[in-house]
Structure formats: C-alpha cells, structure tokens
Design an enzyme around this catalytic site. Structure first.
Site, PDB file in Angstrom:
ATOM      1  N   GLU A 147       0.822  -1.212   0.000  1.00  0.00           N
ATOM      2  CA  GLU A 147       0.000   0.000   0.000  1.00  0.00           C
ATOM      3  C   GLU A 147       0.857   1.264   0.000  1.00  0.00           C
ATOM      4  OE1 GLU A 147      -3.015   1.707  -0.856  1.00  0.00           O
ATOM      5  OE2 GLU A 147      -3.865   0.027   0.265  1.00  0.00           O
ATOM      6  N   ILE A 154      -2.761   7.385   1.068  1.00  0.00           N
ATOM      7  CA  ILE A 154      -4.085   7.105   0.495  1.00  0.00           C
ATOM      8  C   ILE A 154      -4.237   5.592   0.318  1.00  0.00           C
ATOM      9  CG2 ILE A 154      -5.627   7.501  -1.453  1.00  0.00           C
ATOM     10  CD1 ILE A 154      -3.945  10.000  -2.115  1.00  0.00           C
ATOM     11  N   GLY A 205      13.061  20.279   0.247  1.00  0.00           N
ATOM     12  CA  GLY A 205      13.120  18.834   0.453  1.00  0.00           C
ATOM     13  C   GLY A 205      12.054  18.045  -0.286  1.00  0.00           C
ATOM     14  N   LYS A 223       4.049   3.868 -10.281  1.00  0.00           N
ATOM     15  CA  LYS A 223       2.810   3.767  -9.511  1.00  0.00           C
ATOM     16  C   LYS A 223       1.625   3.423 -10.401  1.00  0.00           C
ATOM     17  CE  LYS A 223       4.663   7.167  -6.264  1.00  0.00           C
ATOM     18  NZ  LYS A 223       4.646   8.584  -5.841  1.00  0.00           N
TER      19      LYS A 223
END
Length: 452
Positions: A147, A154, A205, A223
C-alpha cells in the site's frame, strides 16, 4: 435454522490470549523505516487491537549501524546484512523500505523463499520485478503487501482490491507524484519558470538533488503500473506506459491554460477500451472547476470510475515519513490477520486471482485518444482563421479557438482546444502544422482530460 441456539463466544474471546506477536524484520531505517519504527512504538496498543496480536520489530538491517541504533535503541538487534533479516527464523514478515531494484529484489525473493510475508513501499521494485515477485509469493503461499508504494497515505490499493471489488473499472487517473505537483502549483500560483520552481522544491526537500525520476514522470509511471494492474486484473507492465514529464513545460502554457479555464497537472491515466488499455503519464489540462484541479502542493489524489460506483476520489499526502509508515503498518496489520488463513482465501496480490488475470493488450501511443490543447505561435493574429481551418481539414475536430493574452516578449499565440482525437492522427497533423506558412515557432501540444 437461524434460531438455533448458539453457544456464546464471549468466554473464548475474553480469555487471556496466548497469541504470539507478529515478528517484523526491517530492511532499511531511513525516512520510511524510521517513521515506521516511531508509529509502531507510539501506537502499539491501537495497532495490536486492530491486528489481534502485537506487532513487534525484532531485527533491523542498516548500512549505518550507529545511526540505526540511535533510532531504534538498544533493544532491537541490528545487522548490516539484509539477507540475515530476510532469512532469519525469528522473522515472520520482512519490511523492505531500503529502495532500489537490484539488491532489493534479491532480499525480497529470499524472504519469500523462506516462507516469509513481505511488506514494501518500493514502487520501482514492483514495477520492474513485480511479475516475478508475485509469482514467487503465490508458489510459497505468502503475501506481498505494498500500500505504501502508491500515493503513500491514500489506501488506494485497498480501495481497488476490496472496496470497489464489485465494479468493472473503466479508468483510473491520478496526481501520484508530490514533487511535480508542488512544482506545477508554484508555476501557476507564483508565475515561476520551471527551473525556479524546481529549485524551490529542492530547497524545501520535496525534490531530490537528482530529481529526474520525479520530473521525467518515471516515479508516476511506476505507480500507474500497480494501479492499472489492480484496476483491470492485468500483469504489471512498466514498459507499456507512455511517459512524458514536465521538464519541457513552459510558464506561458500554465498561463494560457488558466485563460481557457484549465489547470495543468501531471496525470497518470489508465483507461480500459475495447481494444486494450491506455497507460499514460503526461502533463494534461484539467478543467479548473474539477476537484482534481484543486489538488495542490505536494498532495496526491486518485480518481476511479467503476461501472457501478461511478466516479470516486481519494486524496491525501503524497510523501512523508510517518505518512508512508501509516500505509506500511496497515499492511502489517493485514498480514497479522492472516494467521490460519489459506492462501486461496486471501485478497489476491493484484486484486484478481491468478487464473482470472486478463490478457488485455496495452495500446500503442498512436491508438491513445484524448482532446488536445495546442499553442501555435503565428506571424499575425489575423491568421487565426487560416490555421483553424487547416486543422479541420486534417481531421482534427476543433472545439475552441482563441488568441492568447499578450505575454511580454512574445508574439501572437493561437490557442486551440480540440475534440477527442486519436493520437496518431494528431501527431501527423502536428508534424504538418509545424511547416505551415502561418506558424512562427514551435507548436506545443498537451492532452486535455475531462475526468468524468
């Protein structure tokens, strides 16, 4: 039969449980690993209550043992050999959060071969080696949970595999890279050039010193392969994703999109069609009134259209130490609940059981279909009709034509929005358009996504 007396389970459930803790070995104690350790320690009671048993970190592999000891303390054994964690008999589940695709593949496959479940936030590993890893996990009857590899906090993988299990998914689209979304937000809100917005992202960053994976769209492609596999029940196919980053995006196009009522976002889009599946990562125009257009900064969002559910949207942080840890530990809780469950009864790795996986082909770039935004530098504003008429003659259905608002140092710019058109047709038209006598410079083309 439903009124038959049933012996109460209360005495059994309230009996002091002699349930063994889930023993976790972690490879990597960097940003994600340290966040995972902190959240496990801070929320141990809540996590055990949800998992049905304690979840304990029993071993950590790290390159820098001094730094690792400063994070986890003296009670957690340390090693500089990840394979020791992957094969140790006192480890039930290996959490791989070191990153990379070479050594990480070796560690994960070793853990699987030794009968250990795997939890990882490593999207590159699964995008490149997922087919091999998931096949090995099926052979050995263990789970691979990930996940944290997609959209961080999410729970989109769980939503696709479980919450939307009744649906035939039509498409998935998302802002799934926080770095590029931060840069695009800065370009729109502050009128910055790409290079300046990137430098700000690095200073804060949000972007690495070498940001190529993010700004070239590769991270989002990793992804998207996992989202598409879970949405459509296909194998993980990184090589089939058409990828375009945001490095060539100009500030003028962000402003022109706003003029037309749109905003530019880097989108990952997986769409099912009768002929196959479109897999695209690219900057695209989204209507300014659309929810996706208001996902700003480093936040992520994913939309899914199912035939029964309609469109659903999932929003949350796209990066962060504890945000990723939230997803990693949710996977650990799922693994802890597997005790005594046969592999065939578990939620499949990619949402569909192996025998039901689809052979849907990935469509080539030429067969993709979307509406387009064109910015066409012209010698004079009076040439607007000549160019728009020429486009219509090239089988490019024009929906809207306008002149761009004046930009300092720029000549006349013709803005065109088309109806959906096959990418192969558009590419041929763009090649010919570049040589049109009215065109005064490089033509810019971007997809337009309605997401409806």
């Amino acid at each position: 039969m439903y009124r038959d007396p049933v012996q109460s389970l209360e005495p059994v459930l309230s009996r002091p449980a002699a349930i063994r803790a889930l023993r976790v070995g972690m490879i990597g104690i960097g940003t994600v690993g340290s966040g995972t350790f902190r959240v496990l320690a801070r929320n141990q009671a809540e996590i055990a209550g949800r998992a049905g048993r304690p979840v304990e970190l029993v071993m950590v592999a790290a390159r820098n043992l001094v730094r690792a000891a400063a994070i986890v303390g003296a009670d957690v054994p340390l090693t500089d050999d990840p394979l020791r964690v992957a094969t140790h008999p006192d480890v039930d589940v290996v959490v791989e959060v070191a990153g990379g695709t070479g050594p990480a593949r070796e560690w994960v496959l070793a853990a699987i071969a030794h009968g250990k479940h795997v939890v990882t936030a490593n999207k590159a590993l699964l995008a490149v080696h997922g087919a091999e890893i998931f096949a090995a996990a099926r052979r050995h009857g263990v789970a691979v949970a990930y996940e944290g590899a997609v959209a961080v906090s999410i729970p989109i993988v769980k939503a696709l595999r479980e919450g939307l299990a009744a649906n035939r998914i039509e498409w998935v689209a998302g802002i799934i890279n926080g770095t590029t979304n931060f840069i695009l937000s800065k370009m729109r809100d502050e009128g910055l050039d790409f290079a300046v917005a990137l430098a700000q992202a690095q200073a804060l960053g949000y972007a690495e010193a070498d940001p190529a994976f993010d700004i070239e769209g590769i991270d989002a492609a990793h992804k998207l392969t996992l989202l598409a596999a879970n949405a459509f029940g296909t194998t993980v196919r990184l090589a089939d994703v058409q990828v375009q980053g945001i490095t060539a995006l100009e500030r003028v196009d962000v402003a022109c999109a706003e003029q037309l009522g749109y905003r530019i976002k880097l989108l990952g889009v997986a769409r099912r069609r009768e002929e196959g599946v479109e897999l695209r990562v690219q900057p695209a125009l989204v209507p300014a009134s659309h929810l996706m257009a208001h996902v700003n900064g480093s936040m992520n969002a994913v939309m899914v259209k199912g035939d029964a559910s309609g469109v659903t949207m999932y929003y949350g942080a796209g990066a962060g130490s504890e945000q990723t840890a939230s997803a990693v530990i949710a996977d650990l809780v799922d693994v802890a609940r597997l005790e005594g469950t046969h592999a065939a009864q578990r939620v499949p790795h990619l949402g569909f059981h192996a025998h039901a996986m689809s052979a849907l082909p990935a469509l080539p770039r030429a067969e993709a279909c979307c509406a387009h935004y064109l910015r066409i530098p012209v010698h004079a504003a009076s040439q607007i009709e000549a160019v728009s008429g020429w486009l219509a003659g090239q089988q490019v259905p024009v929906q809207q034509v306008a002149l761009a608002a004046a930009q300092p140092g720029m000549g006349a710019q013709l803005l065109v929005l088309t109806q959906p058109v096959r990418q192969g047709t558009m590419d041929l038209a763009l090649h010919a358009l570049q040589a049109h006598p009215s065109v005064a410079g490089k033509v810019t083309a971007l997809c337009v996504e309605a997401l409806a």
